[in-house]
Enzyme design. Structure first.
Site, PDB file in Angstrom:
ATOM      1  N   HIS A 498       0.719  -1.251   0.363  1.00 17.25           N
ATOM      2  CA  HIS A 498      -0.192  -0.162   0.388  1.00 17.25           C
ATOM      3  C   HIS A 498       1.068   0.758  -0.206  1.00 17.25           C
ATOM      4  CE1 HIS A 498      -2.854  -3.078   1.177  1.00 17.25           C
ATOM      5  NE2 HIS A 498      -3.907  -1.692   0.726  1.00 17.25           N
ATOM      6  N   GLU A 499       1.591   1.526   0.444  1.00 17.70           N
ATOM      7  CA  GLU A 499       2.644   2.140   1.378  1.00 17.70           C
ATOM      8  C   GLU A 499       3.660   2.250  -0.649  1.00 17.70           C
ATOM      9  OE1 GLU A 499       4.215   5.771   2.095  1.00 17.70           O
ATOM     10  OE2 GLU A 499       3.077   4.248   3.239  1.00 17.70           O
TER      11      GLU A 499
END
Length: 561
Positions: A498-499
Site C-alpha cells: 500500500h505504501e
C-alpha cells in the site's frame, strides 16, 4: 426436500441457462466452500443422492470417461498416477499444498444471486451518481461554457503509447518463469544444482526481486503522469503475485514428482511421510518419518505415500496432471484468468456471454468517467485551495485547522471514490476477464460492507489477494514462526504494498499508509475484547467511520504535508 446449510442451493430453476450455477445462500453457511457431501459409499450429488451418471456406469463432464490403459509392466508411479486421476474425479481429498476452492458462483450483485435484494440500492446508487454527473456538467456549462473540466482528462493521453508498450513488455517478461521451471525440473538443471529445492527457488526469488524493482522504477525514470504510474504499479504488483504463485506451486509439484519417481525403486528412496503444506485453518498433525519407518506393515505405508504424492500431482477436477500443465497455452490462460493463485485447472463456463462482456466493458469506461468527474470537481479543487492556504500560514493551529477543513470536505468524495474503485475492479474488470476466459468462479468479494473488524474486511473485500496471502505468506510462514507472527508478517507485506502505491501517486514517501495499515492489528485486538466483541452494529459503525475518515485523512496528509 429440505436442504441443509452444507448443501449448495441451485437457484434460478426457472431459467434453464443458469441451472448449473452454484450461488451463495442468503444466510452464510457454516462452511461455504463445501459444494458436495461425501457419503460412506461414494460422492453424493448436490441433492444428497448419489450421482445418477455414476450409478448407471456413465461418466459425465468434459472427458470421455475413459483413460488410456496402463501396461502391466509399467512402473508403479505410472499406475498410481492413473489411479489418482480416477480417484480425484470421484472424491475430494486433502491436498498436500493448500488449494483454493473454485466453483461456478456468481457475485453478490448479480441478478441471479440470492443477494439480489441489494439490486434496489444498487440501482439507487447509480441514479444518484447520474444526478451528480448531470448537475455537475450543467454547472460547468454555466460557469465555463464546457460540460467538463480537462485537467485530469488530459493526463490520460500523456505518453499513452509508451505506457502500452511498457505494460506489454512487462507482461511478456513474466513468461521467463516457464522456461526457468522447465530447467529446474530437467536433468540438466539437477546436474547444475538448480532443482527447485536446491538453487531453483533462490534463483526464481532473485529474478522476481530484480523484476519488481525494475518495473516499479520505470515510471519514475520516464517521468509519467501519476495516473499512468499508478496503473503500471498496480499491474506490476498483480503480475508479481501471479508469477510467484505459478513458480512456487509448480516448484512444489516438481519436488513431489521427483519423490514419486524415486519410489519406483523403494529400496533407495526416502520413506519419509509426504510433506503436508499447512492450510489456513489449521496445521494438520503429520506422523514423523521415524514413526512411519517403525510400522510393521511397510507395503501399505508405501502405497499410501505413493497415493498421496500422485493425488498431489493431479488437478482437483482430475483432468490435468503435472507436468502436462507446463505449456505456453496454460501459462497465457493463467495470466488472463482473474485469479492470483495458480492451479492446474479451474472450473469453466460453457462459453462467453457476449452481452454480459459488452455490458462490463461499457461499465468500466462509465465508472472511470464518474471517477474522473468526482476527482475533477470535488477532490482536486479542495486540494489546490488547501495547498495555497498552507503556504501563507505559519502557526500550528492554523495549519491544523486547514487540514481538518480539507479532510471534512473530502469525506464524501472519497467515500464515493472508494465505492467506485471497488466496483470497477472487482465487479467489472475482473468480471470481464472472467467472461473472456470462461472463468466460472466469480466470487471476487463477499459482503465486506457488513465487516465488524479489519481482519474480516481484509478477508472479504478482496478475495483474490486474500487467497494469495493466505496461501503463500500466512500458511508458508506459520509453521516456522507461529500464528501471531505469521499474521504480523502478512499485514507487514500488505502495508508495504500500500505504501508503494501511495508513493507512486504522490511521489512522496511518508509512511502514513504503512502506519494506518499496521494500526489495524491493535484495533482488531481491541474489538475482540469481551467488552466490545459481539456488538456487531457498533463495530460495523466504527469500521465505516474509520474507513471514510482514514481515506480522506491519508490523502490530505500525503498531498498537503
Amino acid at each position: 426436500m429440505s436442504t441443509t446449510s452444507a448443501e449448495p442451493q441451485l437457484n434460478g430453476h426457472n431459467n434453464e441457462n443458469h441451472d448449473h450455477i452454484l450461488r451463495p445462500r442468503a444466510v452464510k453457511p457454516g462452511n461455504p466452500t463445501v459444494l458436495r457431501t461425501l457419503g460412506e459409499d461414494g460422492l453424493l450429488a448436490v441433492n444428497g443422492n448419489k450421482d445418477a451418471s455414476q450409478s448407471n456406469g456413465i461418466m459425465s463432464g468434459q472427458t470421455s470417461g475413459r483413460s488410456t490403459p496402463i501396461p502391466e509392466d509399467a512402473p508403479p508411479s505410472a499406475h498410481f498416477i492413473s489411479s489418482a486421476r480416477k480417484q480425484v474425479r470421484a472424491e475430494q481429498r486433502r491436498r498436500l499444498f493448500p488449494t483454493i476452492e473454485y466453483a461456478s458462483r456468481v457475485s453478490h450483485f448479480d441478478p441471479n444471486s440470492d443477494y439480489r435484494d441489494f439490486q434496489g440500492f444498487y440501482v439507487l446508487f447509480w441514479i444518484a451518481l447520474t444526478i451528480m454527473a448531470v448537475t455537475t456538467m450543467l454547472r460547468n456549462i454555466k460557469d465555463t461554457g464546457y460540460p467538463m473540466r480537462v485537467k485530469i482528462w488530459q493526463l490520460f493521453t500523456v505518453k499513452v503509447w509508451e505506457l502500452a508498450v511498457a505494460d506489454g513488455l512487462m507482461v511478456a517478461s513474466t513468461a521467463v518463469s516457464l522456461p526457468m521451471h522447465r530447467l529446474f525440473r530437467s536433468s540438466t538443471g539437477n546436474m547444475m544444482g538448480l532443482r527447485w529445492a536446491g538453487g531453483g527457488m533462490a534463483l526464481q526469488s532473485v529474478y522476481q526481486a530484480i523484476w519488481f524493482a525494475f518495473w516499479v522504477n520505470v515510471p519514475f525514470h520516464r517521468n509519467w503522469t501519476w495516473t499512468a504510474q499508478v496503473f503500471l504499479t498496480l499491474h506490476t504488483i498483480v503480475l508479481l503475485m501471479k508469477m510467484h504463485s505459478y513458480s512456487f506451486y509448480n516448484g512444489h509439484l516438481s519436488e513431489t514428482e521427483r519423490r514419486l519417481r524415486a519410489l519406483d525403486n523403494p529400496q533407495t528412496a526416502s520413506k519419509a511421510p509426504a510433506y503436508q503444506y499447512p492450510t489456513a485453518g489449521h496445521t494438520p498433525d503429520t506422523p514423523s518419518a521415524g514413526d512411519r519407518a517403525k510400522s510393521p506393515e511397510e507395503k501399505p505405508d508405501l502405497s499410501q505415500l505413493r497415493e498421496d504424492l500422485a493425488i498431489e500431482l493431479t488437478s482437483p477436477m482430475g483432468s490435468v496432471t503435472y507436468p502436462k500443465n507446463l505449456t505456453w497455452a496454460n501459462y497465457i490462460d493463467y495470466i488472463f484468468c482473474p485469479t492470483l493463485c495458480y492451479e492446474l485447472e479451474y472450473p469453466r463456463t460453457n462459453g462467453i456471454v457476449w452481452s454480459e462482456l459488452g455490458y462490463k466493458i461499457l461499465a468500466v469506461f462509465g465508472v472511470i468517467f464518474l471517477l474522473t468527474i468526482t476527482s475533477e470537481e470535488f477532490i482536486l479543487p479542495v486540494m489546490i485551495e488547501s495547498a495555497l492556504r498552507l503556504e501563507t500560514v505559519d502557526s500550528f493551529s492554523e495549519t491544523a485547522l486547514i487540514l481538518a477543513e480539507a479532510i471534512s470536505m473530502l469525506l464524501f468524495p472519497f467515500m464515493v471514490t472508494f465505492l467506485l474503485v471497488f466496483l470497477v475492479i472487482f465487479e467489472y474488470v475482473l468480471g470481464a476477464f472472467a467472461e473472456i476466459t470462461c472463468f466460472a468462479d466469480r466470487h471476487f468479494y463477499s459482503d465486506w460492507w457488513n465487516s465488524t473488524d479489519w481482519l474480516e474486511f481484509s478477508r472479504e473485500w478482496n478475495i483474490p489477494v486474500h487467497n494469495f496471502f493466505r496461501r503463500h505468506v500466512y500458511s508458508a510462514s506459520r509453521p516456522h514462526i507461529g500464528r501471531p507472527m505469521a499474521t504480523f508478517i502478512t499485514f507487514f507485506i500488505s502495508a508495504i504494498g500500500h505504501e508503494i502505491v501511495m508513493a507512486c501517486i504522490t511521489k512522496k514517501i511518508r509512511g502514513y499508509g504503512f502506519l494506518c495499515q499496521m494500526s489495524q492489528l491493535p484495533i482488531v485486538m481491541l474489538q475482540r475484547t469481551k467488552w466490545i466483541k459481539g456488538k456487531k452494529v457498533l463495530n460495523n459503525v466504527c469500521f465505516w467511520c474509520s474507513m471514510i475518515l482514514g481515506l480522506s485523512m491519508m490523502c490530505s496528509l500525503y498531498v498537503l504535508c
